[in-house]
Design an enzyme around this catalytic site. Structure first.
Site, mmCIF file in Angstrom:
data_model
loop_
_atom_site.group_PDB
_atom_site.id
_atom_site.type_symbol
_atom_site.label_atom_id
_atom_site.label_comp_id
_atom_site.label_asym_id
_atom_site.label_seq_id
_atom_site.Cartn_x
_atom_site.Cartn_y
_atom_site.Cartn_z
ATOM 1 N N ASP A 85 -35.177 -7.675 26.919
ATOM 2 C CA ASP A 85 -35.961 -7.030 25.870
ATOM 3 C C ASP A 85 -35.245 -5.740 25.485
ATOM 4 O OD1 ASP A 85 -37.839 -8.988 25.956
ATOM 5 O OD2 ASP A 85 -39.272 -7.873 27.188
ATOM 6 N N ASP A 108 -45.643 -19.281 21.712
ATOM 7 C CA ASP A 108 -46.460 -18.623 22.726
ATOM 8 C C ASP A 108 -47.758 -19.392 22.800
ATOM 9 O OD1 ASP A 108 -44.534 -16.707 23.116
ATOM 10 O OD2 ASP A 108 -45.467 -15.215 21.811
#
Lengths: 251, 192
Positions: free
Chosen positions: A11, A130
């Protein structure tokens, strides 16, 4: 024999890797290039870089960073975060990314999958899903799992395959961050329902979790962030373990 | 100077980056003179076969490629375009290698994506490379094995991982994305 892939995810916020500890062999775990090179040296099979800054002003810096990554890294890498158009994808691929991952934008404008795939090929079109199990059903969520949609996960996976996705990155929000293992049921169901490769994501906490996901589902890759980032499970050790468990792995 | 043939296909920058890491200067070009005078020529590519062939013909690059006499390396789609024909868009290709390109049957995941080892391998491209070494593939179409096959791989069925005929070399996998093993294969080509 085709090997199962181990994929660390980094990230990135404002050009720096979010959190993380320093490995013995690198000076600065906040430097995405240093961290990525360490992962490559440890045997990562691919890398995913996720831009979580998502501001317009940051885009140019992000492209510069992708350029630098492409110069330094000699394995395939995917970039994701804030991709909304074919032009975004063009800029990232031109900078040297091998694949792009789209998520919320795919749900909001499904034709984007088709456009990207037609323009650049399905091999570089990764669609991230997701998913969350709620009220007896696996459904698709967007915006980092905050926004529910009406889409059923398996149906959506089949739809994005039809639209031209070359790979599906499936993250279970129920498992993500728990370190209790991957969501084996939905990973298995989705992977069986489509003919493109599926990357399992969310929940990796121990080496056995990788063994289970490769033995009990047809996922061809597994992605994790924190366990690699904090060096809780060194990639080299994980790959040695999986090889001993008869899982086909690149050593 | 190494010439990397410029056409409407992706992945060209990765090849140039890999050459730079190995200490070689390269130029991305579609200029016939630059291609003819280069020490080596690389024909990379990720994309769709019939579109790529149409583009090569429009630019006259099909003829330029067939006439190259220096060591020449096709990568991925580059390899497929060097065969007789491809099922992708049902197109005739350059016909350098005596084999056809077909779509993988849906008996397993398509594309064949990830790291795979070799069934067989021989020749100068694979100096110091072992059968159990892994290289990175991403493709939905494959070249059938033939007399020009110098390396083979198995996915659903055996296929050509690499082909060679005279000065023409080609790999279905991506050496530029195959870590140390890929670097060795590129180095072998560059030292021909």
């Amino acid at each position: 024999m085709l090997k199962k892939r181990i994929i660390p995810c980094l990230d990135i916020k404002d050009g720096r890797t979010v959190k993380g500890v320093n490995f013995i062999d690198i000076r600065d775990a906040g430097d995405p290039i240093e961290l990525a090179k360490t992962y490559v040296a440890h045997g990562a099979d691919e890398l995913v870089f996720l831009d979580i800054t998502a501001t317009v002003e940051y885009r140019k810096t992000w492209i510069d960073l992708v350029n630098k990554i492409a110069r330094e890294i000699n394995i395939p890498f995917t970039v994701g975060g804030g991709i909304n158009s074919v032009e975004d994808v063009r800029a990232l691929l031109k900078a040297g990314a091998d694949k792009v991952s789209i998520n919320s934008a795919a749900v909001n404008q499904p034709h984007l999958i088709c456009d990207i795939s037609k323009e650049f090929g399905s091999q570089c079109t990764v669609v991230a899903i997701d998913t969350k199990f709620e009220s007896g059903e696996w459904r698709v969520f967007t915006h980092g799992g905050r926004t529910p949609t009406a889409l059923k996960t398996v149906e959506w996976a089949q739809e994005i395959e039809k639209l031209g996705a070359g790979e599906i990155l499936l993250t279970s929000m129920n498992n993500d961050g728990t370190k209790n293992g991957f969501a084996l049921d939905i990973t298995h169901t989705v992977s069986k329902a489509v003919n493109v490769p599926v990357i399992a994501s969310g929940g990796a906490g121990k080496k056995e979790d990788f063994k289970n996901v490769f033995e009990q589902t047809t996922a061809t890759a597994a992605l994790a962030a924190s366990i690699f980032h904090f060096n809780e499970i060194p990639i080299t050790e994980l790959k040695t373990y999986l090889t001993k468990q008869q899982i086909p792995i690149r050593i | 100077m190494i010439a990397i043939i410029k056409y409407n296909a992706g992945n060209i920058k990765s090849v140039q980056n890999a050459l730079t890491r190995l200490g070689y200067e390269s130029e991305i070009t579609d200029d016939q003179m630059a291609i003819n005078t280069a020490d080596k020529v690389i024909f990379p590519g990720v994309g769709e076969a019939s579109t790529a062939m149409r583009y090569l013909r429009e630019k006259g690059l099909d003829k330029v490629i067939s006439d190259v006499t220096q060591p020449f390396l096709g990568i991925c789609l580059g390899l497929q375009l060097m065969c007789e024909s491809s099922e992708e868009g049902h197109t005739d290709c350059l016909g350098i290698f005596d084999t056809k390109v077909k779509l993988f049957p849906p008996e397993d995941k398509v594309p064949h994506m990830g790291w795979n080892s070799f069934n067989t391998l021989k020749g100068p491209l694979f100096k110091e490379v072992k059968k159990q070494d892994n290289v990175y593939y991403v493709h939905s179409y494959y070249a059938e094995k033939c007399k020009d096959t110098v390396a083979s791989c198995n996915y659903v069925k055996p296929f050509s991982a690499a082909l060679q005929k005279d000065n023409f070399y080609a790999t279905q996998f991506h050496p530029e994305k195959s870590a140390g093993v890929g670097a060795q294969i590129l180095r072998n080509f560059l030292q021909l």
